[in-house]
Design a protein around this motif. Structure first.
Motif, PDB file in Angstrom:
ATOM      1  N   TYR A  32      41.500   6.709 -34.995  1.00  0.00           N
ATOM      2  CA  TYR A  32      40.841   6.928 -33.709  1.00  0.00           C
ATOM      3  C   TYR A  32      39.366   7.296 -33.872  1.00  0.00           C
ATOM      4  CZ  TYR A  32      45.303   6.877 -31.095  1.00  0.00           C
ATOM      5  OH  TYR A  32      46.493   6.516 -30.512  1.00  0.00           O
ATOM      6  N   ALA A  33      39.078   8.173 -34.805  1.00  0.00           N
ATOM      7  CA  ALA A  33      37.685   8.592 -35.008  1.00  0.00           C
ATOM      8  C   ALA A  33      36.832   7.402 -35.449  1.00  0.00           C
ATOM      9  CB  ALA A  33      37.617   9.719 -36.031  1.00  0.00           C
ATOM     10  N   ALA A  34      37.388   6.568 -36.328  1.00  0.00           N
ATOM     11  CA  ALA A  34      36.658   5.391 -36.790  1.00  0.00           C
ATOM     12  C   ALA A  34      36.412   4.419 -35.643  1.00  0.00           C
ATOM     13  CB  ALA A  34      37.426   4.702 -37.917  1.00  0.00           C
ATOM     14  N   LEU A  35      37.379   4.309 -34.714  1.00  0.00           N
ATOM     15  CA  LEU A  35      37.202   3.439 -33.555  1.00  0.00           C
ATOM     16  C   LEU A  35      36.065   3.948 -32.666  1.00  0.00           C
ATOM     17  CD1 LEU A  35      38.099   1.083 -31.760  1.00  0.00           C
ATOM     18  CD2 LEU A  35      39.837   2.594 -30.776  1.00  0.00           C
ATOM     19  N   SER A  36      36.039   5.263 -32.427  1.00  0.00           N
ATOM     20  CA  SER A  36      34.956   5.839 -31.620  1.00  0.00           C
ATOM     21  C   SER A  36      33.601   5.600 -32.275  1.00  0.00           C
ATOM     22  CB  SER A  36      35.188   7.339 -31.428  1.00  0.00           C
ATOM     23  OG  SER A  36      36.362   7.585 -30.682  1.00  0.00           O
ATOM     24  N   THR A  37      33.569   5.717 -33.602  1.00  0.00           N
ATOM     25  CA  THR A  37      32.324   5.473 -34.333  1.00  0.00           C
ATOM     26  C   THR A  37      31.902   4.015 -34.216  1.00  0.00           C
ATOM     27  OG1 THR A  37      32.791   7.261 -35.894  1.00  0.00           O
ATOM     28  CG2 THR A  37      31.245   5.558 -36.611  1.00  0.00           C
ATOM     29  N   ALA A  38      32.877   3.111 -34.340  1.00  0.00           N
ATOM     30  CA  ALA A  38      32.563   1.680 -34.270  1.00  0.00           C
ATOM     31  C   ALA A  38      32.008   1.289 -32.902  1.00  0.00           C
ATOM     32  CB  ALA A  38      33.802   0.856 -34.595  1.00  0.00           C
ATOM     33  N   LEU A  39      32.563   1.887 -31.842  1.00  0.00           N
ATOM     34  CA  LEU A  39      32.102   1.567 -30.490  1.00  0.00           C
ATOM     35  C   LEU A  39      30.920   2.434 -30.061  1.00  0.00           C
ATOM     36  CD1 LEU A  39      35.413   0.907 -28.512  1.00  0.00           C
ATOM     37  CD2 LEU A  39      33.732  -0.747 -29.311  1.00  0.00           C
ATOM     38  N   ARG A  40      30.578   3.429 -30.885  1.00  0.00           N
ATOM     39  CA  ARG A  40      29.504   4.367 -30.540  1.00  0.00           C
ATOM     40  C   ARG A  40      29.720   4.934 -29.139  1.00  0.00           C
ATOM     41  NH1 ARG A  40      24.803   0.296 -32.718  1.00  0.00           N
ATOM     42  NH2 ARG A  40      24.694   1.031 -34.867  1.00  0.00           N
ATOM     43  N   SER A  41      30.960   5.372 -28.906  1.00  0.00           N
ATOM     44  CA  SER A  41      31.323   5.817 -27.560  1.00  0.00           C
ATOM     45  C   SER A  41      32.331   6.945 -27.614  1.00  0.00           C
ATOM     46  CB  SER A  41      31.917   4.649 -26.766  1.00  0.00           C
ATOM     47  OG  SER A  41      32.364   5.069 -25.508  1.00  0.00           O
ATOM     48  N   ASP A  42      32.166   7.894 -26.691  1.00  0.00           N
ATOM     49  CA  ASP A  42      33.172   8.940 -26.524  1.00  0.00           C
ATOM     50  C   ASP A  42      33.964   8.715 -25.235  1.00  0.00           C
ATOM     51  OD1 ASP A  42      31.303   9.568 -24.603  1.00  0.00           O
ATOM     52  OD2 ASP A  42      30.834  11.570 -25.370  1.00  0.00           O
ATOM     53  N   ALA A  43      33.915   7.480 -24.712  1.00  0.00           N
ATOM     54  CA  ALA A  43      34.580   7.172 -23.442  1.00  0.00           C
ATOM     55  C   ALA A  43      35.930   6.490 -23.639  1.00  0.00           C
ATOM     56  CB  ALA A  43      33.682   6.277 -22.593  1.00  0.00           C
ATOM     57  N   ILE A  44      36.430   6.376 -24.866  1.00  0.00           N
ATOM     58  CA  ILE A  44      37.721   5.727 -25.099  1.00  0.00           C
ATOM     59  C   ILE A  44      38.828   6.589 -24.500  1.00  0.00           C
ATOM     60  CG2 ILE A  44      39.347   4.884 -26.828  1.00  0.00           C
ATOM     61  CD1 ILE A  44      36.955   4.476 -28.700  1.00  0.00           C
ATOM     62  N   ASP A  45      39.721   5.951 -23.750  1.00  0.00           N
ATOM     63  CA  ASP A  45      40.850   6.640 -23.138  1.00  0.00           C
ATOM     64  C   ASP A  45      42.060   6.507 -24.068  1.00  0.00           C
ATOM     65  OD1 ASP A  45      42.904   7.646 -21.635  1.00  0.00           O
ATOM     66  OD2 ASP A  45      42.607   6.302 -19.920  1.00  0.00           O
ATOM     67  N   PHE A  46      42.228   7.494 -24.945  1.00  0.00           N
ATOM     68  CA  PHE A  46      43.297   7.419 -25.938  1.00  0.00           C
ATOM     69  C   PHE A  46      44.671   7.724 -25.342  1.00  0.00           C
ATOM     70  CE2 PHE A  46      39.651   7.999 -28.872  1.00  0.00           C
ATOM     71  CZ  PHE A  46      39.887   6.916 -29.693  1.00  0.00           C
ATOM     72  N   SER A  47      44.730   8.125 -24.058  1.00  0.00           N
ATOM     73  CA  SER A  47      46.047   8.285 -23.426  1.00  0.00           C
ATOM     74  C   SER A  47      46.738   6.933 -23.268  1.00  0.00           C
ATOM     75  CB  SER A  47      45.910   8.973 -22.068  1.00  0.00           C
ATOM     76  OG  SER A  47      45.243   8.133 -21.134  1.00  0.00           O
ATOM     77  N   ALA A  48      45.952   5.855 -23.231  1.00  0.00           N
ATOM     78  CA  ALA A  48      46.471   4.485 -23.304  1.00  0.00           C
ATOM     79  C   ALA A  48      46.265   4.035 -24.744  1.00  0.00           C
ATOM     80  CB  ALA A  48      45.738   3.579 -22.334  1.00  0.00           C
ATOM     81  N   THR A  49      47.285   4.147 -25.563  1.00  0.00           N
ATOM     82  CA  THR A  49      47.160   3.925 -26.999  1.00  0.00           C
ATOM     83  C   THR A  49      46.519   2.568 -27.311  1.00  0.00           C
ATOM     84  OG1 THR A  49      49.156   5.228 -27.362  1.00  0.00           O
ATOM     85  CG2 THR A  49      48.427   3.815 -29.176  1.00  0.00           C
ATOM     86  N   PRO A  50      45.424   2.527 -28.068  1.00  0.00           N
ATOM     87  CA  PRO A  50      44.882   1.239 -28.513  1.00  0.00           C
ATOM     88  C   PRO A  50      45.926   0.492 -29.346  1.00  0.00           C
ATOM     89  CG  PRO A  50      43.316   3.024 -28.919  1.00  0.00           C
ATOM     90  CD  PRO A  50      44.613   3.669 -28.547  1.00  0.00           C
ATOM     91  N   CYS A  51      46.071  -0.798 -29.087  1.00  0.00           N
ATOM     92  CA  CYS A  51      47.105  -1.580 -29.778  1.00  0.00           C
ATOM     93  C   CYS A  51      46.560  -2.938 -30.201  1.00  0.00           C
ATOM     94  CB  CYS A  51      48.311  -1.817 -28.865  1.00  0.00           C
ATOM     95  SG  CYS A  51      49.291  -0.350 -28.512  1.00  0.00           S
ATOM     96  N   ALA A  52      46.988  -3.374 -31.381  1.00  0.00           N
ATOM     97  CA  ALA A  52      46.760  -4.754 -31.797  1.00  0.00           C
ATOM     98  C   ALA A  52      47.818  -5.620 -31.128  1.00  0.00           C
ATOM     99  CB  ALA A  52      46.851  -4.865 -33.307  1.00  0.00           C
ATOM    100  N   VAL A  53      47.371  -6.647 -30.421  1.00  0.00           N
ATOM    101  CA  VAL A  53      48.284  -7.534 -29.693  1.00  0.00           C
ATOM    102  C   VAL A  53      48.016  -8.959 -30.163  1.00  0.00           C
ATOM    103  CG1 VAL A  53      49.108  -8.290 -27.443  1.00  0.00           C
ATOM    104  CG2 VAL A  53      48.194  -5.966 -27.711  1.00  0.00           C
ATOM    105  N   ASP A  54      49.054  -9.606 -30.687  1.00  0.00           N
ATOM    106  CA  ASP A  54      48.907 -10.948 -31.241  1.00  0.00           C
ATOM    107  C   ASP A  54      49.825 -11.911 -30.513  1.00  0.00           C
ATOM    108  OD1 ASP A  54      48.591 -13.237 -32.714  1.00  0.00           O
ATOM    109  OD2 ASP A  54      49.023 -12.336 -34.663  1.00  0.00           O
TER     110      ASP A  54
END
Length: 305
Positions: free
Chosen positions: A139-161
């Motif tokens: 999660y921390a790496a994702l926030s760093t990659a997007l340069r954002s603190d606005a990610i809503d982690f209550s909706a779990t980020p998921c890889a969808v293929d």
């Protein structure tokens, strides 16, 4: 020796206004072409995808399509599915069943249906997808990659293929989505760690906004290349399925605006089937439909070596 030519169209998908959607090259009568020739043509068109129309091998299908990026073949992609259907119908093809098409491609059979709107829009049924939640230690790496603190982690980020893999991430508003200025190297590290080629980031608009969600698809190498995709059917199919799985559906129907950051005006329509109509064996219960209009920009012939 005279040059060999086949029919060719260039379509703008998810828009009825030329140059505001996502372009697609469609090559007709491609049965005599081999994989190398198709890849060469796709590399030359230099569009995100080029499709090749072939005779179907499955009696249930109206047609078969192969989908290529400039770098490789995809088993499925959304805007090529809609754009190819538009090109085929415009060429005079009559579906086996009025108002419906069945496309054969790398993921199998994909259903399409005409939307009731008067603009000639069609929708495809989202293929089955594999969903893999992003590990919390990323999660921390994702926030760093997007340069954002606005990610809503209550909706779990998921890889969808679903044939075109995306890491789907929710931010707290459409405004936050549009404000993203990601770190390209860090973004590449994140998406490659979960075997996707890009991030599909979405945020809700205000109640009186232009759409339900704003979406941006940020690509980080692989067959999708790098940069931002204007309007993306596979990512919107991934998002629609994930909203359902996470019980976050905004309703039976919703809309998406995409491409804003690129000066485009892509419009995607999503609706969920809750039941199968009587006498319609093709439509399974619970289908998710991703649709929008398309417009032809170039219509002519393609010269082959």
């Amino acid at each position: 020796m005279p040059a060999h030519t086949v029919r060719f169209k260039q379509i703008d998908v998810f828009t009825s206004v030329p140059f505001k959607g996502n372009p697609l090259a469609v090559v007709f009568d491609a049965d005599a072409l081999d994989t190398e020739q198709m890849q060469t043509i796709a590399h030359w068109t230099n569009l995100s995808e080029t499709t090749f129309l072939l005779k179907p091998g499955d009696p249930a299908a109206d047609y078969r399509v192969r989908i290529f990026t400039t770098r490789g073949e995809l088993p499925f992609a959304g805007h090529p599915t809609l754009g190819t259907a538009h090109a085929l119908l415009e060429s005079g093809y009559r579906p086996k069943q009025a108002g419906k098409l069945v496309q054969q491609c790398g993921v199998g059979l994909v259903e399409l249906e005409a939307l009731p709107e008067a603009d000639g829009a069609w929708a495809f049924a989202a293929p089955p997808a594999r969903v893999t939640p992003l590990a919390e230690d990323r999660y921390a790496a994702l926030s760093t990659a997007l340069r954002s603190d606005a990610i809503d982690f209550s909706a779990t980020p998921c890889a969808v293929d679903n044939g075109a893999p995306w890491l789907v991430v929710r931010v707290d508003s459409a405004r936050a989505c549009l404000a993203l200025e990601p770190d390209a190297a860090a973004l590449a590290d994140i998406v490659h760690s979960v075997n996707t080629h890009g991030l599909a980031v979405y945020g809700p608009h205000d109640a009186n906004g232009p759409a339900t969600f704003e979406v941006r698809c940020l690509m980080a190498g692989g067959r999708f290349g790098v940069g931002e995709d204007p309007v993306t059917g596979s990512a919107n199919a991934a998002l629609a399925g994930l909203l359902s799985a996470q019980q976050l559906r905004p309703g039976a129907r919703y809309s998406v605006r995409q491409g804003t950051a690129l000066g485009r005006a892509g419009q995607v329509r999503v609706h969920y089937d809750e039941a199968r109509p009587e006498g319609d064996p093709l439509r399974a219960r619970g289908k998710t439909w991703i649709g929008g209009p398309s417009v032809t920009i170039v219509d002519g012939t393609f010269r082959l070596p």
